[in-house]
Design a protein around this motif. Structure first.
Motif, short mmCIF file in Angstrom:
data_model
loop_
_atom_site.label_atom_id
_atom_site.label_comp_id
_atom_site.label_asym_id
_atom_site.label_seq_id
_atom_site.Cartn_x
_atom_site.Cartn_y
_atom_site.Cartn_z
N LYS A 3 0.83 -1.21 0.00
CA LYS A 3 0.00 0.00 0.00
C LYS A 3 0.86 1.26 0.00
N TYR A 6 2.37 1.78 -3.37
CA TYR A 6 1.31 2.22 -4.29
C TYR A 6 1.04 3.71 -4.11
N SER A 7 0.95 4.17 -2.88
CA SER A 7 0.67 5.59 -2.67
C SER A 7 1.81 6.46 -3.20
N ALA A 32 -0.47 -3.27 -7.94
CA ALA A 32 -1.11 -2.74 -6.73
C ALA A 32 -2.25 -3.65 -6.28
N ASP A 36 -2.82 -5.78 -2.84
CA ASP A 36 -3.97 -5.45 -1.98
C ASP A 36 -5.26 -5.66 -2.76
N ASN A 39 -8.01 -2.88 -2.82
CA ASN A 39 -7.66 -1.53 -3.25
C ASN A 39 -8.66 -1.02 -4.29
#
Length: 180
Positions: A3, A6-7, A32, A36, A39
């Motif tokens: 995560k 990804y951010s 991503a 997750d 997401n």
């Protein structure tokens, strides 16, 4: 990609899409999602990217996965009393589901599938209204509530336009049958 990674990559993903490098963006969004499965943002963005690539069928598939991630997340929140009261998260998740439904409705409308378009506009409006209700309960800012209300208004307008067009088509079809 977790995560956090990804951010960090969101800016890179947005830049790739702005540059029209959709195939590269698809790979990163898929990474991503592999990291997750919940997401919803990655599912929604991947759906949008496939739409830009012209693959509307795959786009709908990922919008549906986004909606499933929202439903699953809300089910977990409902099962956990401490999370149940986080109306901010619920409002955002229902908004995301509404946005996915609205995007699907537009795709169905472009494909000429009026029934599926109508169904998805109605579901989008329902999701947006639930987002607004949760925002009211949480006492969220007027800016967020305005976005939710504008989304309700936009989807309602699209649904009305779709209905008007349908009546015209049905009327013309009826006239043609009478003439024959």
């Amino acid at each position: 990609m977790d995560k956090y990674e990804y951010s960090l990559k969101l800016d890179q993903l947005k830049a790739l899409c702005l540059e029209g490098k959709y195939e590269e963006a698809v790979k990163l969004y898929e990474q991503a999602i592999d990291a997750d499965q919940d997401n919803m943002e990655a599912y929604s963005s991947l759906a949008f990217t496939y739409k830009k690539l012209g693959d509307k069928t795959t786009s709908i598939k990922y919008y549906e996965k986004c909606i499933k991630a929202v439903k699953d997340g809300n089910a977990r929140m409902n099962a956990n009393k401490s999370l149940l009261l986080d109306r901010d998260v619920k409002a955002a998740s229902y908004y995301n589901a509404g946005a996915a439904r609205e995007a699907m409705a537009k795709i169905y409308q472009e494909k000429g599938n009026r029934a599926s378009a109508r169904e998805n506009y109605n579901l989008a409006i329902k999701n947006y209204k639930t987002a607004l209700d949760n925002a009211d309960m949480q006492g969220l800012g007027e800016g967020r509530k305005r976005i939710y209300q504008e989304s309700i208004d936009r989807a309602t307008k699209q649904l009305k336009e779709l209905s008007k067009t349908g009546k015209k088509v049905a009327f013309k079809s009826g006239i043609q049958q009478i003439r024959q």
